[in-house]
Design a protein around this motif. Structure first.
Motif, mmCIF file in Angstrom:
data_model
loop_
_atom_site.group_PDB
_atom_site.id
_atom_site.type_symbol
_atom_site.label_atom_id
_atom_site.label_comp_id
_atom_site.label_asym_id
_atom_site.label_seq_id
_atom_site.Cartn_x
_atom_site.Cartn_y
_atom_site.Cartn_z
ATOM 1 N N ALA A 1 -11.658 -0.193 22.571
ATOM 2 C CA ALA A 1 -12.735 0.527 23.248
ATOM 3 C C ALA A 1 -13.347 1.590 22.353
ATOM 4 C CB ALA A 1 -12.197 1.167 24.533
ATOM 5 N N ASP A 2 -12.593 2.013 21.324
ATOM 6 C CA ASP A 2 -13.069 3.042 20.396
ATOM 7 C C ASP A 2 -13.806 2.466 19.195
ATOM 8 O OD1 ASP A 2 -10.978 1.822 19.133
ATOM 9 O OD2 ASP A 2 -9.844 3.654 18.705
ATOM 10 N N GLY A 3 -14.023 1.149 19.180
ATOM 11 C CA GLY A 3 -14.726 0.519 18.079
ATOM 12 C C GLY A 3 -13.822 -0.009 16.978
ATOM 13 N N ALA A 4 -12.527 0.274 17.068
ATOM 14 C CA ALA A 4 -11.594 -0.225 16.061
ATOM 15 C C ALA A 4 -11.436 -1.740 16.193
ATOM 16 C CB ALA A 4 -10.242 0.458 16.209
ATOM 17 N N ALA B 1 -16.744 -1.752 23.006
ATOM 18 C CA ALA B 1 -17.064 -0.326 23.000
ATOM 19 C C ALA B 1 -18.072 0.024 24.085
ATOM 20 C CB ALA B 1 -17.592 0.077 21.623
ATOM 21 N N ARG B 2 -19.046 -0.843 24.276
ATOM 22 C CA ARG B 2 -20.090 -0.587 25.272
ATOM 23 C C ARG B 2 -19.508 -0.507 26.686
ATOM 24 N NH1 ARG B 2 -23.411 -3.657 23.164
ATOM 25 N NH2 ARG B 2 -23.088 -5.627 24.239
ATOM 26 N N HIS B 3 -18.503 -1.317 26.946
ATOM 27 C CA HIS B 3 -17.921 -1.352 28.292
ATOM 28 C C HIS B 3 -16.635 -0.532 28.409
ATOM 29 C CE1 HIS B 3 -20.787 -4.247 29.853
ATOM 30 N NE2 HIS B 3 -20.668 -4.930 28.728
ATOM 31 N N GLY B 4 -16.203 0.076 27.317
ATOM 32 C CA GLY B 4 -15.044 0.965 27.359
ATOM 33 C C GLY B 4 -13.731 0.263 27.624
ATOM 34 N N VAL B 5 -13.583 -0.955 27.086
ATOM 35 C CA VAL B 5 -12.350 -1.728 27.276
ATOM 36 C C VAL B 5 -11.897 -2.282 25.923
ATOM 37 C CG1 VAL B 5 -12.944 -2.396 29.643
ATOM 38 C CG2 VAL B 5 -13.610 -3.884 27.740
#
Length: 272
Positions: A97-100, A70-74
Motif C-alpha cells: 500500500a506504500d508503493g513498495a 497504492a491508490r486503494h491503500g491495500v
C-alpha cells in the motif's frame, strides 16, 4: 486482518488483465480488505508463449499493479512473468500500500500430469515473507502447495498467513486434491492458508487446453484445518476477516512445528 480472494479469469492481454486487477482491487478495498490476493498468471494466462509477455519487476505491468495497490491503500499479490534468459520466471508481485514492490519466484515447477513448466520457466530458490499491518505473510505458488517443507519453512520465518496464488490444472480428482492440499498445508504450518485460483475459463477452447488454466475453488483455511471460505468455479471476489490470534492458539494446542524432529537421511548408515 481482512483478506480478499480475487478469483478471476485472466486472458492473454496484460493490459486488459490490469483492468481486471483494478476493478477487483477497488471492490476488495471497498469491503475493507488489507490484502488482495490474485491468482498465478494474472498478467497472462498459460497456454500461450510467455517470453514475449514477460517484463521485469520494475517494468510497466508491475508498476501499474503497484499504483493500483497504492491508490486503494491495500497490499496486492498477483502472478506475472519476468525474463530469465531464454526462459521466464513465474513471479508473484507483492505490491504494498506504500508503493513498495517485492517479488517471489515459484520454486517448484509443474512438471506433472503431462505438462512441463520447466521447459519455458526457470525455478526460483528463496522463500519469501512480507508484512501487512504487523502480520507476517508467506507466499507460495500453485504446485508449491504439494511441498509441505516450504510451508513449514515460511511458518518458521514467522508467517501467520500463507497465500497461494494458483492456476490449477483441470482433470479427474484435481479439484479434490487442491482442496485437500490447501487444508493439509494449513495444518502442517498452523497458519491461515489463502489458496486463490484462476476461475474456470469461459472459452471452451481455453478450458480444453492442456495448459493449467484454472479450476476455481479458491479456499481459505484456518490453522486448525477448518475451511473459512470456499468458492465455486466462477469469477468471485470475497473479503474475509481472519483473527491471527488463532495461530498462537493452534501452535499451543497442535505443536507440530516445535514437535518436529530431524529425519535420518537415506545416505546415512543404520546404527545398532
Amino acid at each position: 486482518m481482512r483478506i480478499a480472494m480475487a478469483q478471476i479469469s485472466s486472458g492473454t492481454d496484460p493490459t486488459a488483465n490490469l483492468e481486471i486487477v483494478e476493478t477487483a482491487t477497488a471492490e476488495a478495498a471497498a469491503g475493507g480488505a488489507d490484502l488482495v490476493v490474485f491468482p498465478e498468471a494474472t498478467m497472462c494466462r498459460f497456454g500461450v508463449p510467455l517470453g514475449p509477455i514477460a517484463e521485469p519487476i520494475d517494468g510497466p505491468w508491475a508498476t501499474a499493479v503497484s499504483a493500483i495497490a497504492a491508490r486503494h491503500g491495500v497490499t496486492v499479490v498477483a502472478g506475472m512473468f519476468t525474463p530469465d534468459g531464454d526462459r521466464v520466471r513465474n513471479t508473484l508481485i507483492i505490491a504494498g500500500a506504500d508503493g513498495a514492490i517485492g517479488s517471489y519466484d515459484k520454486i517448484h515447477l509443474y512438471d506433472a500430469f503431462g505438462f512441463a513448466e520447466s521447459r519455458t520457466v526457470a525455478p526460483g530458490a528463496e522463500p519469501v515473507t512480507f508484512d501487512v499491518g504487523g502480520v507476517t505473510v508467506g507466499v507460495a505458488t500453485c504446485y508449491d502447495i504439494r511441498f509441505p517443507a516450504l510451508f513449514t519453512e515460511l511458518a518458521a520465518r514467522g508467517a501467520a498467513v500463507i497465500v497461494v496464488p494458483a492456476s490449477w490444472g483441470a482433470g479427474p480428482g484435481k479439484v479434490h486434491q487442491w482442496e485437500v492440499l490447501a487444508t493439509a498445508r494449513a495444518l502442517d504450518s498452523t497458519t491461515f492458508v489463502a489458496a486463490v485460483g484462476q476461475a474456470v475459463p469461459a472459452d471452451d477452447s481455453v478450458r480444453e487446453s492442456s495448459a493449467p488454466t484454472g479450476t476455481g475453488h479458491s479456499q481459505l483455511t484456518d490453522p486448525f484445518g477448518s475451511v473459512v471460505a470456499a468458492y465455486d468455479e466462477g469469477v468471485h471476489v470475497g473479503v474475509h476477516e481472519v483473527d491471527v490470534r488463532a495461530v498462537e492458539k493452534a501452535r499451543a494446542a497442535l505443536a507440530v512445528l516445535t514437535n518436529q524432529r530431524p529425519i535420518r537421511q537415506a545416505s546415512e548408515p543404520l546404527t545398532s
